[in-house]
Design a protein around this motif. Structure first.
Motif, PDB file in Angstrom:
ATOM      1  N   GLY A 116     -14.844   1.508  92.876  1.00 41.49           N
ATOM      2  CA  GLY A 116     -13.957   2.663  92.872  1.00 41.49           C
ATOM      3  C   GLY A 116     -12.870   2.657  93.915  1.00 41.49           C
ATOM      4  O   GLY A 116     -12.084   3.609  93.998  1.00 41.49           O
ATOM      5  N   VAL A 117     -12.788   1.593  94.716  1.00 42.84           N
ATOM      6  CA  VAL A 117     -11.815   1.544  95.815  1.00 42.84           C
ATOM      7  C   VAL A 117     -10.515   0.902  95.319  1.00 42.84           C
ATOM      8  O   VAL A 117     -10.528  -0.194  94.772  1.00 42.84           O
ATOM      9  CB  VAL A 117     -12.368   0.735  97.007  1.00 42.84           C
ATOM     10  CG1 VAL A 117     -11.323   0.618  98.112  1.00 42.84           C
ATOM     11  CG2 VAL A 117     -13.644   1.386  97.537  1.00 42.84           C
ATOM     12  N   PRO A 118      -9.369   1.554  95.525  1.00 45.62           N
ATOM     13  CA  PRO A 118      -8.086   0.948  95.130  1.00 45.62           C
ATOM     14  C   PRO A 118      -7.754  -0.259  96.007  1.00 45.62           C
ATOM     15  O   PRO A 118      -8.109  -0.295  97.192  1.00 45.62           O
ATOM     16  CB  PRO A 118      -7.066   2.074  95.365  1.00 45.62           C
ATOM     17  CG  PRO A 118      -7.867   3.318  95.555  1.00 45.62           C
ATOM     18  CD  PRO A 118      -9.186   2.900  96.094  1.00 45.62           C
ATOM     19  N   PHE A 119      -7.063  -1.218  95.428  1.00 45.22           N
ATOM     20  CA  PHE A 119      -6.535  -2.324  96.232  1.00 45.22           C
ATOM     21  C   PHE A 119      -5.178  -2.740  95.676  1.00 45.22           C
ATOM     22  O   PHE A 119      -4.884  -2.535  94.493  1.00 45.22           O
ATOM     23  CB  PHE A 119      -7.504  -3.516  96.290  1.00 45.22           C
ATOM     24  CG  PHE A 119      -7.638  -4.307  95.014  1.00 45.22           C
ATOM     25  CD1 PHE A 119      -6.919  -5.478  94.812  1.00 45.22           C
ATOM     26  CD2 PHE A 119      -8.522  -3.899  94.015  1.00 45.22           C
ATOM     27  CE1 PHE A 119      -7.064  -6.224  93.649  1.00 45.22           C
ATOM     28  CE2 PHE A 119      -8.685  -4.634  92.841  1.00 45.22           C
ATOM     29  CZ  PHE A 119      -7.938  -5.805  92.656  1.00 45.22           C
ATOM     30  N   THR A 120      -4.354  -3.277  96.554  1.00 46.59           N
ATOM     31  CA  THR A 120      -3.020  -3.753  96.188  1.00 46.59           C
ATOM     32  C   THR A 120      -2.972  -5.272  96.281  1.00 46.59           C
ATOM     33  O   THR A 120      -3.813  -5.898  96.926  1.00 46.59           O
ATOM     34  CB  THR A 120      -1.947  -3.139  97.099  1.00 46.59           C
ATOM     35  OG1 THR A 120      -2.453  -3.075  98.445  1.00 46.59           O
ATOM     36  CG2 THR A 120      -1.555  -1.759  96.653  1.00 46.59           C
ATOM     37  N   VAL A 121      -1.953  -5.861  95.650  1.00 47.90           N
ATOM     38  CA  VAL A 121      -1.849  -7.311  95.572  1.00 47.90           C
ATOM     39  C   VAL A 121      -0.386  -7.710  95.715  1.00 47.90           C
ATOM     40  O   VAL A 121       0.496  -7.142  95.066  1.00 47.90           O
ATOM     41  CB  VAL A 121      -2.396  -7.822  94.220  1.00 47.90           C
ATOM     42  CG1 VAL A 121      -2.130  -9.316  94.054  1.00 47.90           C
ATOM     43  CG2 VAL A 121      -3.894  -7.535  94.108  1.00 47.90           C
ATOM     44  N   LYS A 122      -0.144  -8.682  96.546  1.00 46.35           N
ATOM     45  CA  LYS A 122       1.197  -9.246  96.717  1.00 46.35           C
ATOM     46  C   LYS A 122       1.713  -9.775  95.378  1.00 46.35           C
ATOM     47  O   LYS A 122       0.961 -10.352  94.587  1.00 46.35           O
ATOM     48  CB  LYS A 122       1.123 -10.370  97.753  1.00 46.35           C
ATOM     49  CG  LYS A 122       2.438 -11.042  98.085  1.00 46.35           C
ATOM     50  CD  LYS A 122       2.160 -12.130  99.111  1.00 46.35           C
ATOM     51  CE  LYS A 122       3.426 -12.866  99.522  1.00 46.35           C
ATOM     52  NZ  LYS A 122       3.131 -13.905 100.538  1.00 46.35           N
ATOM     53  N   ASP A 123       3.001  -9.635  95.141  1.00 47.35           N
ATOM     54  CA  ASP A 123       3.565  -9.913  93.822  1.00 47.35           C
ATOM     55  C   ASP A 123       3.809 -11.393  93.536  1.00 47.35           C
ATOM     56  O   ASP A 123       4.501 -11.742  92.592  1.00 47.35           O
ATOM     57  CB  ASP A 123       4.862  -9.123  93.611  1.00 47.35           C
ATOM     58  CG  ASP A 123       5.154  -8.896  92.132  1.00 47.35           C
ATOM     59  OD1 ASP A 123       4.190  -8.750  91.356  1.00 47.35           O
ATOM     60  OD2 ASP A 123       6.333  -8.883  91.754  1.00 47.35           O
ATOM     61  N   SER A 124       3.201 -12.275  94.316  1.00 35.41           N
ATOM     62  CA  SER A 124       3.166 -13.703  93.976  1.00 35.41           C
ATOM     63  C   SER A 124       1.820 -14.081  93.372  1.00 35.41           C
ATOM     64  O   SER A 124       1.623 -15.233  92.971  1.00 35.41           O
ATOM     65  CB  SER A 124       3.420 -14.556  95.218  1.00 35.41           C
ATOM     66  OG  SER A 124       2.415 -14.327  96.190  1.00 35.41           O
ATOM     67  N   ILE A 125       0.899 -13.124  93.313  1.00 37.28           N
ATOM     68  CA  ILE A 125      -0.471 -13.353  92.853  1.00 37.28           C
ATOM     69  C   ILE A 125      -0.602 -12.767  91.450  1.00 37.28           C
ATOM     70  O   ILE A 125      -0.331 -11.585  91.232  1.00 37.28           O
ATOM     71  CB  ILE A 125      -1.481 -12.698  93.813  1.00 37.28           C
ATOM     72  CG1 ILE A 125      -1.276 -13.219  95.240  1.00 37.28           C
ATOM     73  CG2 ILE A 125      -2.906 -12.941  93.345  1.00 37.28           C
ATOM     74  CD1 ILE A 125      -2.129 -12.525  96.299  1.00 37.28           C
ATOM     75  N   ILE A 176      -6.724  -1.601 101.209  1.00 34.94           N
ATOM     76  CA  ILE A 176      -7.033  -3.017 101.347  1.00 34.94           C
ATOM     77  C   ILE A 176      -6.254  -3.785 100.292  1.00 34.94           C
ATOM     78  O   ILE A 176      -5.907  -3.231  99.239  1.00 34.94           O
ATOM     79  CB  ILE A 176      -8.555  -3.257 101.186  1.00 34.94           C
ATOM     80  CG1 ILE A 176      -8.954  -4.676 101.590  1.00 34.94           C
ATOM     81  CG2 ILE A 176      -9.026  -2.912  99.769  1.00 34.94           C
ATOM     82  CD1 ILE A 176     -10.464  -4.870 101.725  1.00 34.94           C
ATOM     83  N   GLY A 177      -5.951  -5.057 100.570  1.00 34.52           N
ATOM     84  CA  GLY A 177      -5.190  -5.814  99.595  1.00 34.52           C
ATOM     85  C   GLY A 177      -5.205  -7.302  99.871  1.00 34.52           C
ATOM     86  O   GLY A 177      -5.857  -7.777 100.806  1.00 34.52           O
TER      87      GLY A 177
END
Length: 467
Positions: A72-81, A168-169
């Motif tokens: 249930g925890v949101p996470f973000t990701v760099k846009d090269s992944i 977190i990301g």
């Protein structure tokens, strides 16, 4: 403390105990993005399935059963992944509209642990520079001071986490790119030993032996959690061959007195006195916690300046990747770094071979160091976050160009050593100052342990930008 400034471990615990729902957590972070992103520009794409995924996570929670550590925890990701069915445009008009059909393995592992992708974050063109700016999605700003950079190449990721838009990301690191941005925005990050975390589904790959993917977060325990989720071979990335023994645990290192060496140079280039003082303060703090601590020098770093070694190798290999990506494209689609890379003279074969031999000497030098010490404590960046667009600096009386900001981080990419960036000080302008903890190969548990000790006495851990 507001929910959006809680670390991922706390959010997971609150969700698991049903004190808060995944839907509430997601909505708070989505609202935070709506409110702050227009002035920070850290987020480039919001996943349109994020809220629905949170609703499914809530339903699974109510059913009971096994839940992942990030449920249930949101996470973000760099846009090269790569992210399945979510734009991955790599900071360039050349890749505008690109939507992968599958997740990078690092993203898939975060999802398998229960994490929910909320958004993609900004980066430099082709994930290549120390400031996150490009023709497609523009420039990211530092939440501590909007006139300054949050770094690169994972600058959008660092700004999003620092501003409370994500707990977190994932970022990537060729020479500085998860540790530098973390230092500039006051969060934490881990570049594990090369090969610990597969790079499958991430571009660019050249030079493959220097690239890493790693977690960025707000606490050391979040880094440890994410590392355990991410690490391990996947059968696709040939560098990812080592299996992590999770039962070794972070606490094992406390059974004996660890030995820490600290340095800010020579071998790294000039360092601002305030940054050097922060490293020394961290060394004294570790000594006060009972560790053996002494100032050191590493002769290999003084013989072969790692930044020069890196430049000779990566230009030879990365320039070709740039040529392939830009073939047949209009110059109007290229930004500063693509044009710069393509204009650089080719590395001669002699210089390339000499650089490879220097890289071996650096690895040997660190191997010798870690025969005597468990951890190296140094700076991440020689200065705090700088103003947008600056390309020259005077650091401790010496004029250098912007590439010198990588002086203390790039040795870890050349050698594959693990490193953690974490805040331990504050500049006169109120900007974060970070330190870097370096371990021997495959010794992530050691630096995570020492970082947790340092975090326990830090006076800046819970400081957040006032936005």
């Amino acid at each position: 403390m507001p929910v959006y400034f809680q670390d991922a471990t706390t959010l997971a615990q609150l969700i698991r105990s049903r004190q808060i729902s995944p839907v509430e957590v997601m909505r708070w972070h989505l609202d935070r993005i709506t409110s702050l992103n227009p002035k920070i520009n850290a987020i480039v794409t919001v996943a349109d399935t994020a809220l629905e995924a949170a609703k499914r996570a809530e339903a699974e929670l109510m059913k009971g059963g096994d839940l992942g550590p990030l449920h249930g925890v949101p996470f973000t990701v760099k846009d090269s992944i790569d992210t399945a069915n979510v734009l991955t445009q790599r900071g360039s008009p050349i890749f505008k509209g690109r939507t992968p059909s599958t997740d990078a393995n690092s993203v898939a592992r975060m999802k398998q642990a229960g994490g929910i992708l909320i958004a993609k974050t900004n980066l430099p063109e082709f994930s290549y520079w120390i400031e996150s700016d490009n023709l497609l999605s523009g420039r990211s700003n530092n939440p501590w001071d909007l006139t300054r950079t949050p770094g690169g190449s994972s600058g959008g990721e660092s700004a999003a986490i620092a501003a409370g838009m994500s707990p977190i990301g994932l970022g990537t690191d060729l020479a500085i790119s998860v540790r530098g941005p973390a230092a500039q925005t006051g969060i934490v990050s881990l570049k594990a030993t090369h090969g610990r975390v597969p790079m499958t589904g991430i571009w660019p790959r050249e030079p493959r032996r220097f690239w890493h993917v790693g977690p960025m977060a707000r606490s050391i325990r979040d880094l440890e959690l994410a590392y355990h989720v991410l690490a391990g071979p996947d059968g696709q990335d040939a560098f990812a061959t080592s299996t992590v023994r999770f039962d070794a645990g972070i606490g094992r290192e406390s059974r004996r007195r660890l030995k820490v060496g600290w340095m800010v140079g020579p071998g790294f280039g000039p360092v601002d006195p305030a940054v050097a003082a922060t490293v020394e303060a961290a060394a004294k703090a570790l000594q006060g916690l009972g560790l053996q601590v002494e100032q050191v020098r590493i002769p290999a770093l003084e013989r072969d300046f790692a930044l020069d070694v890196f430049n000779h190798i990566h230009v030879m290999e990365m320039k070709e990747a740039f040529k392939q990506a830009t073939a047949g494209r209009s110059e109007d689609e290229l930004y500063k770094m693509a044009k710069t890379m393509l204009s650089l003279p080719d590395t001669s074969m002699k210089d390339y071979i000499d650089a490879e031999q220097a890289a071996e000497r650096l690895r040997d030098g660190f191997a010798g160091y870690f025969q005597q010490y468990d951890v190296l404590l140094t700076h991440v960046l020689p200065i705090p976050a700088h103003k947008h667009g600056e390309v020259e600096f005077v650091i401790d009386g010496q004029k250098v160009d912007a590439t010198y900001l990588q002086g203390a981080t790039v040795p870890l990419n050349i050698t594959g050593l693990p490193g953690i960036a974490m805040r331990f000080g504050t500049s006169e302008q109120g900007l974060p100052i970070a330190v870097q903890l370096v371990g021997s190969w495959l010794a992530e548990s050691t630096i995570l342990h020492v970082a947790s000790l340092l975090e326990s006495v830090s006076k800046v851990r819970d400081l957040h930008p006032d936005l």
